[in-house]
Design a protein around this motif. Structure first.
Motif, PDB file in Angstrom:
ATOM      1  N   GLU A 174      37.205  38.708  44.623  1.00  0.00           N
ATOM      2  CA  GLU A 174      38.511  38.442  44.030  1.00  0.00           C
ATOM      3  C   GLU A 174      38.510  38.660  42.522  1.00  0.00           C
ATOM      4  O   GLU A 174      39.535  38.990  41.938  1.00  0.00           O
ATOM      5  CB  GLU A 174      38.946  37.003  44.328  1.00  0.00           C
ATOM      6  N   SER A 175      37.366  38.462  41.890  1.00  0.00           N
ATOM      7  CA  SER A 175      37.293  38.652  40.447  1.00  0.00           C
ATOM      8  C   SER A 175      37.287  40.129  40.079  1.00  0.00           C
ATOM      9  O   SER A 175      37.553  40.490  38.930  1.00  0.00           O
ATOM     10  CB  SER A 175      36.039  37.977  39.880  1.00  0.00           C
ATOM     11  N   LEU A 176      36.991  40.998  41.049  1.00  0.00           N
ATOM     12  CA  LEU A 176      36.941  42.439  40.769  1.00  0.00           C
ATOM     13  C   LEU A 176      38.328  43.044  40.659  1.00  0.00           C
ATOM     14  O   LEU A 176      38.526  44.033  39.964  1.00  0.00           O
ATOM     15  CB  LEU A 176      36.144  43.158  41.864  1.00  0.00           C
ATOM     16  N   ASP A 177      39.308  42.444  41.373  1.00  0.00           N
ATOM     17  CA  ASP A 177      40.667  42.979  41.293  1.00  0.00           C
ATOM     18  C   ASP A 177      41.583  42.104  40.444  1.00  0.00           C
ATOM     19  O   ASP A 177      42.795  42.258  40.467  1.00  0.00           O
ATOM     20  CB  ASP A 177      41.267  43.136  42.699  1.00  0.00           C
ATOM     21  N   GLY A 178      40.973  41.175  39.694  1.00  0.00           N
ATOM     22  CA  GLY A 178      41.749  40.362  38.766  1.00  0.00           C
ATOM     23  C   GLY A 178      42.379  39.131  39.371  1.00  0.00           C
ATOM     24  O   GLY A 178      43.086  38.393  38.687  1.00  0.00           O
ATOM     25  N   ALA A 179      42.167  38.892  40.672  1.00  0.00           N
ATOM     26  CA  ALA A 179      42.776  37.718  41.306  1.00  0.00           C
ATOM     27  C   ALA A 179      42.178  36.427  40.765  1.00  0.00           C
ATOM     28  O   ALA A 179      42.853  35.407  40.677  1.00  0.00           O
ATOM     29  CB  ALA A 179      42.585  37.794  42.824  1.00  0.00           C
ATOM     30  N   VAL A 180      40.898  36.456  40.432  1.00  0.00           N
ATOM     31  CA  VAL A 180      40.202  35.292  39.880  1.00  0.00           C
ATOM     32  C   VAL A 180      39.377  35.763  38.691  1.00  0.00           C
ATOM     33  O   VAL A 180      38.876  36.890  38.680  1.00  0.00           O
ATOM     34  CB  VAL A 180      39.296  34.623  40.945  1.00  0.00           C
ATOM     35  N   SER A 204      42.365  30.707  48.412  1.00  0.00           N
ATOM     36  CA  SER A 204      42.844  32.023  48.825  1.00  0.00           C
ATOM     37  C   SER A 204      42.218  32.406  50.167  1.00  0.00           C
ATOM     38  O   SER A 204      41.264  31.774  50.643  1.00  0.00           O
ATOM     39  CB  SER A 204      42.478  33.072  47.775  1.00  0.00           C
ATOM     40  N   GLY A 205      42.752  33.457  50.761  1.00  0.00           N
ATOM     41  CA  GLY A 205      42.240  33.910  52.045  1.00  0.00           C
ATOM     42  C   GLY A 205      40.783  34.328  51.974  1.00  0.00           C
ATOM     43  O   GLY A 205      39.992  34.008  52.865  1.00  0.00           O
ATOM     44  N   ARG A 206      40.418  35.051  50.891  1.00  0.00           N
ATOM     45  CA  ARG A 206      39.038  35.508  50.775  1.00  0.00           C
ATOM     46  C   ARG A 206      38.090  34.348  50.486  1.00  0.00           C
ATOM     47  O   ARG A 206      36.926  34.367  50.908  1.00  0.00           O
ATOM     48  CB  ARG A 206      38.925  36.582  49.688  1.00  0.00           C
TER      49      ARG A 206
END
Length: 316
Positions: free
Chosen positions: A157-163, A276-278
């Motif tokens: 999630e941190s790779l796509d900016g979500a976290v 989150s889902g992930r």
């Protein structure tokens, strides 16, 4: 987990009643630790270092009082003097982990932090193999691979900016520090863990004091900081230190998984912070791998060495 027993290490004989008390104390330690994220979300202090400072101060004060009550002033001083380099290393790991936990809360979710910590026992087995070449069973390697996969799902999630990558990075650092501390503690079993963790809170407080922009907080925040330090951190450590000697290590590890399982639930119920889902998917992989591995290990330890002979070593 790895087999670190030796011919000189004999499990203490514990009565069924004391063992049940040990189960309760270990569960209570995990329960106290699971409240950390929920308590932290009530604190309005904007500076994370201020939170680290007061949490560490209250935890250190409680642990000192606990050791004095249990061992007296002379015994407490003796415990600190007897830690050695291994105790200092554990203190450093604990200071880093406890500090990172508070700072990480400003960047990522409680679920991400706690579910990554669920893999600590398996990461410890990996580090024990790397550092001391301790034998690691094939089942443990499979579980380690599953944990790495689960953590990778959460970190993605941190790779796509979500976290925030800072938050996930600190969450991983917490797991690594606890894993190293576990390996050191296992390797130097004669060192009492309570004074080492107490020293860790002192180190964390001293470092936070050098970074904090201010020390004044509202009376409401101070109340939650007291609970954060005494109830969540200090009391959890006291319960664990008292109960760990009464139950098998595999059972203690199994009961300890209640922290990463319950922690996100409290935050969801109290603060409506929904994972989150992930995070749910990755956390499920991590927790499942850990529970299955510990269950198999506990079954292996309880298996009779010879037909008709219990799996517990003879006290003679």
């Amino acid at each position: 987990m790895t087999d670190t027993s030796s011919p000189l290490a004999v499990s203490p004989v514990v009565s069924p009643r004391d063992e049940r008390v040990g189960f309760l104390l270990i569960f209570l330690s995990a329960l106290m630790w699971s409240f950390g994220g929920a308590i932290a979300r009530f604190i309005d202090a904007g500076d994370s270092w201020t939170v680290v400072f007061w949490r560490s101060v209250w935890a250190a004060a409680f642990l000192i009082c606990f050791m004095v009550w249990r061992d007296g002033w002379h015994g407490t001083v003796k415990l600190f003097r007897g830690m050695g380099l291994s105790g200092l290393a554990v203190a450093f790991c604990f200071a880093t982990a406890s500090t990172s936990f508070v700072v990480a809360l400003a960047y990522t979710t409680v679920a991400n932090i706690l579910l990554m910590q669920a893999g600590v026992p398996l990461l410890a087995a990996l580090f024990a193999w790397v550092l001391f070449r301790e034998r690691v069973a094939l089942a443990t390697w499979v579980a380690i691979a599953a944990v790495i996969a689960g953590v990778a799902i959460m970190v993605s999630e941190s790779l796509d900016g979500a976290v925030s990558p800072i938050g996930d990075g600190l969450a991983l650092l917490i797991a690594v520090m606890f894993s190293i501390a576990t390996v050191i503690t296992r390797r130097f079993a004669h060192v009492r863990m309570t004074p080492a963790t107490c020293l860790g809170t002192m180190i964390a407080a001293a470092f936070a004091a050098s970074q904090a922009s201010q020390f004044s907080v509202s009376s409401s925040d101070m109340g939650f900081l007291f609970a954060f330090g005494v109830v969540n951190l200090g009391l959890g450590l006291a319960f664990f230190a008292t109960g760990a000697r009464l139950v098998p290590a595999a059972v203690a590890a199994l009961l300890g998984t209640f922290e990463p399982i319950l922690g996100p639930i409290w935050v969801w119920l109290i603060h409506s912070e929904v994972p989150s889902g992930r995070t749910i998917l990755g956390g499920t992989v991590v927790v499942t791998a850990l529970l299955v591995h510990i269950g198999l290990e506990f079954k292996r330890q309880a298996r009779p060495v010879r037909p008709g002979v219990t799996g517990m070593p003879s006290p003679n």
